[in-house]
Design a protein around this motif. Structure first.
Motif, PDB file in Angstrom:
ATOM      1  N   THR A   1     -72.285  12.850 -18.365  1.00  0.00           N
ATOM      2  CA  THR A   1     -72.452  13.715 -19.529  1.00  0.00           C
ATOM      3  C   THR A   1     -71.368  14.780 -19.592  1.00  0.00           C
ATOM      4  OG1 THR A   1     -73.943  15.222 -20.713  1.00  0.00           O
ATOM      5  CG2 THR A   1     -74.054  15.246 -18.310  1.00  0.00           C
ATOM      6  N   ASN A   2     -70.867  14.992 -20.788  1.00  0.00           N
ATOM      7  CA  ASN A   2     -69.953  16.101 -21.052  1.00  0.00           C
ATOM      8  C   ASN A   2     -70.671  17.190 -21.846  1.00  0.00           C
ATOM      9  OD1 ASN A   2     -67.420  17.259 -20.647  1.00  0.00           O
ATOM     10  ND2 ASN A   2     -66.696  16.655 -22.669  1.00  0.00           N
ATOM     11  N   GLN A   3     -71.998  17.073 -21.909  1.00  0.00           N
ATOM     12  CA  GLN A   3     -72.828  18.109 -22.498  1.00  0.00           C
ATOM     13  C   GLN A   3     -73.214  19.101 -21.396  1.00  0.00           C
ATOM     14  OE1 GLN A   3     -74.627  18.150 -25.762  1.00  0.00           O
ATOM     15  NE2 GLN A   3     -73.427  16.450 -26.593  1.00  0.00           N
TER      16      GLN A   3
ATOM     17  N   TYR B   1     -72.035  15.372 -13.972  1.00  0.00           N
ATOM     18  CA  TYR B   1     -72.105  16.455 -14.946  1.00  0.00           C
ATOM     19  C   TYR B   1     -70.734  17.116 -15.038  1.00  0.00           C
ATOM     20  CZ  TYR B   1     -77.081  15.743 -14.026  1.00  0.00           C
ATOM     21  OH  TYR B   1     -78.326  15.182 -13.871  1.00  0.00           O
ATOM     22  N   LEU B   2     -70.176  17.157 -16.223  1.00  0.00           N
ATOM     23  CA  LEU B   2     -68.802  17.613 -16.407  1.00  0.00           C
ATOM     24  C   LEU B   2     -68.678  18.955 -17.122  1.00  0.00           C
ATOM     25  CD1 LEU B   2     -67.328  14.170 -17.550  1.00  0.00           C
ATOM     26  CD2 LEU B   2     -67.015  15.243 -15.312  1.00  0.00           C
ATOM     27  N   ASN B   3     -69.677  19.337 -17.890  1.00  0.00           N
ATOM     28  CA  ASN B   3     -69.564  20.524 -18.747  1.00  0.00           C
ATOM     29  C   ASN B   3     -70.407  21.655 -18.188  1.00  0.00           C
ATOM     30  OD1 ASN B   3     -69.552  22.451 -20.763  1.00  0.00           O
ATOM     31  ND2 ASN B   3     -69.898  21.012 -22.429  1.00  0.00           N
TER      32      ASN B   3
ATOM     33  N   GLN C   1     -63.698  21.944 -24.282  1.00  0.00           N
ATOM     34  CA  GLN C   1     -64.146  20.918 -23.350  1.00  0.00           C
ATOM     35  C   GLN C   1     -63.778  19.558 -23.942  1.00  0.00           C
ATOM     36  OE1 GLN C   1     -65.737  21.693 -20.431  1.00  0.00           O
ATOM     37  NE2 GLN C   1     -65.852  19.569 -19.763  1.00  0.00           N
TER      38      GLN C   1
ATOM     39  N   ASP D   1     -63.603  15.367 -24.033  1.00  0.00           N
ATOM     40  CA  ASP D   1     -64.359  14.192 -23.614  1.00  0.00           C
ATOM     41  C   ASP D   1     -63.535  13.218 -22.789  1.00  0.00           C
ATOM     42  OD1 ASP D   1     -66.925  14.697 -24.557  1.00  0.00           O
ATOM     43  OD2 ASP D   1     -66.450  14.014 -26.584  1.00  0.00           O
TER      44      ASP D   1
ATOM     45  N   ASP E   1     -62.481  13.680 -20.086  1.00  0.00           N
ATOM     46  CA  ASP E   1     -62.902  13.856 -18.700  1.00  0.00           C
ATOM     47  C   ASP E   1     -63.887  12.780 -18.245  1.00  0.00           C
ATOM     48  OD1 ASP E   1     -61.313  16.089 -18.611  1.00  0.00           O
ATOM     49  OD2 ASP E   1     -62.956  17.531 -18.767  1.00  0.00           O
ATOM     50  N   VAL E   2     -64.525  12.080 -19.199  1.00  0.00           N
ATOM     51  CA  VAL E   2     -65.513  11.073 -18.805  1.00  0.00           C
ATOM     52  C   VAL E   2     -64.856   9.787 -18.298  1.00  0.00           C
ATOM     53  CG1 VAL E   2     -67.115  11.962 -20.545  1.00  0.00           C
ATOM     54  CG2 VAL E   2     -65.737   9.934 -21.072  1.00  0.00           C
TER      55      VAL E   2
ATOM     56  N   LEU F   1     -71.197  12.054 -24.820  1.00  0.00           N
ATOM     57  CA  LEU F   1     -70.010  12.814 -25.201  1.00  0.00           C
ATOM     58  C   LEU F   1     -70.370  14.135 -25.862  1.00  0.00           C
ATOM     59  CD1 LEU F   1     -67.952   9.885 -26.798  1.00  0.00           C
ATOM     60  CD2 LEU F   1     -67.843  10.715 -24.436  1.00  0.00           C
TER      61      LEU F   1
END
Length: 593
Positions: A326-328, A350-352, A361, A363, A365-366, A387
């Protein structure tokens, strides 16, 4: 203090310069990091503004007891400096604002993982940066001097500061909402950008949301499995990918006939795609929409997400190893439900970790964790990629290299000069979203395995779309079609098409609500169980068209058929739903960020 200085101060009335140094000292611990974030265009102005306001509350004890001002400042400064090191260090590493999402990630990681992160991101220049940061605070403290207010202001001024900064927003929110809990929540949100509240409030919110998440997970664990589940394909190796977009209105995608080329990479892949052009979401809000998309809940049974299996439960029961990227955001008041869904997977990334969604931020990154999951040796994998898509603020959703649309070419005449930058930034966000989704497809294709990828957005977004060209955002009470029209795109690998040669050319225009998505996913994956309803599968030969209900299901009288807010006619060349026509009473909606 020299007699001449006291006399001069008495004549002046108030030592404004001394007051300014005092404020600057306390602002330093919250403001420096927010100023760097703001200058780096990493987030909006709200965090910086709240740091400006909240820094004033520390003036109160120094004004009330001026004779001990330097001592109080030293003690408070030491606490604030230590508290601020976490946020300052996090900014040095990530260029982002520290948040409760970071606290969640910290507690989710073990000591070994934490050490690995530190070793990976630590750089020599951070040591002098920390030293310079501490030196700045010390130099400001040395400039402090007592500020003696006139006797009539000695108590009144500190009380006025506390009342304006803390009391006013608290009472104002209480008057508007008539609930102290919401008023306190609002005040905490205002305080959180400043230290030490970033840690104190952030940890409190983390614990609160964690407790809620654990309660939901416990409820989910008690849900009975699907009855008589079987895989009609015989459980061969497969990789299935669900990509969930955010705030993306398909009418702004050239893949669906939009005149600007906002999806060039998906356009190039069109021969490999099944592009469904008549799918809508039941709700224009992420959580409420995904509660239905990812479970058996729908507009008639909105609470069923609490008592029925989810998509993750279904795929795990079918023998798939499940992943969630998730980028949320993670644990926030709104996003805890999303994290609950993610925790149902076997592995999560978890990215965000931003405090709010209005921060830069990307996406892209995913892609790295997605490739890592594709390489996992499990023979059957189900991967969810969530995303940030085209979420407000749009200019934070794409790198500078994707800022292709900057003028009025191809823009409807209804878009004003003031609206144009936002209109263009949304199209640029769609362009970058196209790059991310197509990259996921290409990376999956490179595996040369039996697989498919399905992309849909949680909901759409109105961004000055004609004819209701004054609307920005989403408002369920005043719906327009762009808030509900979502992309629904299926890519199937050659290996999958060989084992499942079904063609969908004749069903691409079926009217469908993503509230029944779980039935479509089960159908595509060849899963059958007692709860499966083929009439609710978009690709089933037994599909039955239903009213596309939108609105708040907790207010049944508010539910309406989507066809009432847009015509059924389609652009013949592209299969795109024409510009929305809404009743005059529904032409305006307040933007919901």
């Amino acid at each position: 203090m020299a007699v001449t200085e006291r006399v001069a101060m008495k004549r002046a009335g108030i030592d404004w310069a001394g007051l300014g140094w005092m404020y600057l000292f306390f602002w330093y611990f919250s403001g420096v990091t927010h100023l760097l974030i703001l200058l780096g265009d990493g987030a909006g102005f709200s965090g910086f503004r709240q740091a400006l306001l909240m820094s004033t509350i520390w003036l109160a004890p120094l004004l009330l007891f001026p004779q001990r001002a330097r001592l109080f400042a030293a003690v408070l400064g030491a606490v604030l400096w230590l508290s601020s090191l976490v946020a300052f260090g996090y900014f040095l590493i990530y260029g982002q604002e520290f948040s409760q999402s970071v606290i969640f990630i910290m507690f989710e990681s073990n000591v070994s993982e934490g050490s690995e992160y530190m070793a990976h991101y630590f750089a020599w220049w951070m040591v002098p940066a920390f030293l310079a940061y501490g030196l700045g605070a010390l130099l400001l403290w040395r400039r402090l001097r007592p500020v003696h207010l006139p006797s009539r202001l000695r108590v009144a001024a500190p009380l006025m500061v506390l009342t304006l900064v803390l009391g006013y927003p608290l009472s104002k929110e209480y008057v508007e909402k008539d609930r102290w809990s919401e008023a306190v929540e609002h005040l905490q949100t205002r305080m959180q950008p400043a230290v030490p509240w970033q840690l104190v409030v952030g940890y409190g919110k983390y614990r609160e949301q964690l407790e809620q998440m654990q309660s939901w997970l416990a409820s989910n664990a008690a849900v009975p499995p699907l009855r008589n589940l079987q895989d009609l394909a015989g459980s061969p190796p497969a990789t299935l990918v669900l990509v969930i977009g955010e705030s993306t209105n398909r009418q702004r995608m050239s893949l669906y006939g939009y005149p600007r080329q906002t999806t060039p990479e998906l356009d190039a892949l069109r021969e490999q795609l099944d592009v469904f052009d008549n799918v809508v979401t039941p709700r224009p809000y992420t959580i409420e929409a995904l509660q239905q998309v990812l479970t058996f809940a729908d507009q008639q049974n909105p609470d069923a997400y609490l008592s029925t299996p989810s998509v993750l439960n279904m795929m795990k029961q079918a023998g798939y190893k499940t992943f969630w990227i998730t980028n949320q955001q993670t644990l926030t008041e709104r996003n805890t439900m999303l994290t609950t869904f993610s925790k149902q997977a076997d592995e999560q990334v978890y990215l965000n970790n931003n405090r709010n969604q209005n921060a830069r931020q990307y996406d892209g990154d995913v892609l790295a964790p997605f490739d890592k999951m594709l390489a996992d040796p499990a023979p059957r994998k189900f991967i969810v990629v969530h995303l940030l898509g085209t979420h407000m603020r749009y200019r934070f959703r794409y790198p500078e290299s994707f800022e292709r649309f900057s003028d009025a070419q191809g823009v409807p005449a209804t878009v004003t000069e003031d609206q144009l930058p936002t209109y263009n930034s949304y199209d640029n966000a769609v362009l970058y979203n196209d790059h991310v989704v197509s990259s996921l497809i290409k990376n999956l294709d490179s595996q040369q395995q039996r697989s498919f990828l399905l992309y849909l957005s949680d909901h759409g977004e109105a961004v000055f779309d004609a004819p209701a060209a004054d609307i920005l955002g989403r408002n369920e009470g005043r719906p327009t079609a762009p808030m509900y029209t979502v992309p629904f795109i299926l890519w199937r690998s050659p290996q999958w098409r060989e084992s499942d040669p079904r063609g969908f050319a004749d069903v691409l225009g079926r009217p469908y609500s993503s509230e029944h998505f779980i039935h479509t996913l089960a159908d595509l994956a060849h899963l059958r169980f007692d709860e499966y309803e083929p009439s609710k599968s978009l690709v089933s030969a037994q599909f039955q068209a239903r009213p596309l209900l939108i609105g708040d299901p907790l207010k049944p009288k508010s539910l309406i058929d989507f066809s009432l807010i847009r015509p059924k006619a389609k652009v013949q060349a592209a299969g795109l739903v024409q510009a929305d026509r809404v009743p005059a009473a529904k032409e305006k909606a307040a933007a919901e960020l």
